[in-house]
Design a protein around this motif. Structure first.
Motif, PDB file in Angstrom:
ATOM      1  N   THR A  56     -32.000  -7.019 126.843  1.00  0.00           N
ATOM      2  CA  THR A  56     -32.050  -8.330 127.475  1.00  0.00           C
ATOM      3  C   THR A  56     -31.479  -9.426 126.594  1.00  0.00           C
ATOM      4  N   GLY A  57     -31.413  -9.216 125.291  1.00  0.00           N
ATOM      5  CA  GLY A  57     -30.854 -10.205 124.379  1.00  0.00           C
ATOM      6  C   GLY A  57     -31.789 -11.362 124.080  1.00  0.00           C
ATOM      7  N   ILE A  58     -33.081 -11.169 124.260  1.00  0.00           N
ATOM      8  CA  ILE A  58     -34.055 -12.239 124.028  1.00  0.00           C
ATOM      9  C   ILE A  58     -34.043 -12.689 122.567  1.00  0.00           C
ATOM     10  N   ILE A  59     -34.005 -11.760 121.662  1.00  0.00           N
ATOM     11  CA  ILE A  59     -34.019 -12.099 120.229  1.00  0.00           C
ATOM     12  C   ILE A  59     -32.765 -12.877 119.855  1.00  0.00           C
ATOM     13  N   GLU A  60     -31.622 -12.480 120.388  1.00  0.00           N
ATOM     14  CA  GLU A  60     -30.367 -13.174 120.084  1.00  0.00           C
ATOM     15  C   GLU A  60     -30.414 -14.613 120.607  1.00  0.00           C
ATOM     16  N   GLN A  61     -31.005 -14.801 121.787  1.00  0.00           N
ATOM     17  CA  GLN A  61     -31.127 -16.146 122.339  1.00  0.00           C
ATOM     18  C   GLN A  61     -32.017 -17.028 121.467  1.00  0.00           C
ATOM     19  N   LEU A  62     -33.108 -16.439 120.959  1.00  0.00           N
ATOM     20  CA  LEU A  62     -33.994 -17.201 120.079  1.00  0.00           C
ATOM     21  C   LEU A  62     -33.330 -17.545 118.760  1.00  0.00           C
ATOM     22  N   LYS A  63     -32.504 -16.619 118.242  1.00  0.00           N
ATOM     23  CA  LYS A  63     -31.794 -16.888 116.998  1.00  0.00           C
ATOM     24  C   LYS A  63     -30.756 -17.990 117.186  1.00  0.00           C
ATOM     25  N   ASN A  64     -30.059 -17.982 118.307  1.00  0.00           N
ATOM     26  CA  ASN A  64     -28.994 -18.963 118.539  1.00  0.00           C
ATOM     27  C   ASN A  64     -29.535 -20.335 118.904  1.00  0.00           C
ATOM     28  N   ARG A  65     -30.787 -20.436 119.319  1.00  0.00           N
ATOM     29  CA  ARG A  65     -31.372 -21.700 119.740  1.00  0.00           C
ATOM     30  C   ARG A  65     -31.621 -22.633 118.555  1.00  0.00           C
ATOM     31  N   LYS A  66     -31.802 -22.094 117.388  1.00  0.00           N
ATOM     32  CA  LYS A  66     -32.116 -22.925 116.220  1.00  0.00           C
ATOM     33  C   LYS A  66     -30.874 -23.531 115.607  1.00  0.00           C
ATOM     34  N   VAL A 118     -40.642   1.619 120.411  1.00  0.00           N
ATOM     35  CA  VAL A 118     -39.219   1.899 120.629  1.00  0.00           C
ATOM     36  C   VAL A 118     -38.768   1.322 121.965  1.00  0.00           C
ATOM     37  N   MET A 119     -39.578   1.502 123.013  1.00  0.00           N
ATOM     38  CA  MET A 119     -39.217   0.969 124.328  1.00  0.00           C
ATOM     39  C   MET A 119     -39.151  -0.558 124.299  1.00  0.00           C
ATOM     40  N   ALA A 120     -40.092  -1.206 123.601  1.00  0.00           N
ATOM     41  CA  ALA A 120     -40.068  -2.663 123.497  1.00  0.00           C
ATOM     42  C   ALA A 120     -38.821  -3.121 122.745  1.00  0.00           C
ATOM     43  N   GLY A 121     -38.471  -2.436 121.682  1.00  0.00           N
ATOM     44  CA  GLY A 121     -37.268  -2.784 120.930  1.00  0.00           C
ATOM     45  C   GLY A 121     -36.007  -2.616 121.753  1.00  0.00           C
ATOM     46  N   LEU A 122     -35.933  -1.530 122.517  1.00  0.00           N
ATOM     47  CA  LEU A 122     -34.764  -1.321 123.377  1.00  0.00           C
ATOM     48  C   LEU A 122     -34.693  -2.386 124.470  1.00  0.00           C
ATOM     49  N   PHE A 123     -35.843  -2.755 125.023  1.00  0.00           N
ATOM     50  CA  PHE A 123     -35.867  -3.793 126.046  1.00  0.00           C
ATOM     51  C   PHE A 123     -35.389  -5.123 125.482  1.00  0.00           C
ATOM     52  N   LEU A 124     -35.880  -5.482 124.288  1.00  0.00           N
ATOM     53  CA  LEU A 124     -35.469  -6.740 123.672  1.00  0.00           C
ATOM     54  C   LEU A 124     -33.985  -6.749 123.345  1.00  0.00           C
ATOM     55  N   LYS A 125     -33.463  -5.613 122.929  1.00  0.00           N
ATOM     56  CA  LYS A 125     -32.036  -5.530 122.632  1.00  0.00           C
ATOM     57  C   LYS A 125     -31.212  -5.616 123.908  1.00  0.00           C
TER      58      LYS A 125
END
Length: 62
Positions: A52-62, A43-50
């Motif tokens: 910081t927006g790391i997942i969104e940056q990876l999605k938008n890079r493609k 849960v803490m890792a998921g909240l951290f990723l949300k």
């Protein structure tokens, strides 16, 4: 219906407590503690990723 609305959180807490008690008796105390720690870390890792927006940056890079 008024009774359920008035005591909603204690009822939910009791159900969750019962599920945890059954899990402790079924899989054991230390395994349950490990499970709760791993769930908390996830849960803490998921909240951290949300946050910081790391997942969104990876999605938008493609």
């Amino acid at each position: 219906m008024d009774y359920l609305e008035r005591y909603r959180y204690p009822i939910i807490g009791g159900i969750i407590g019962g599920i945890i008690a059954i899990a402790i008796f079924t899989i054991g105390f230390w395994k349950m503690i490990l499970l709760l720690i791993l769930i908390s870390l996830g849960v803490m890792a998921g909240l951290f990723l949300k946050k910081t927006g790391i997942i969104e940056q990876l999605k938008n890079r493609k």
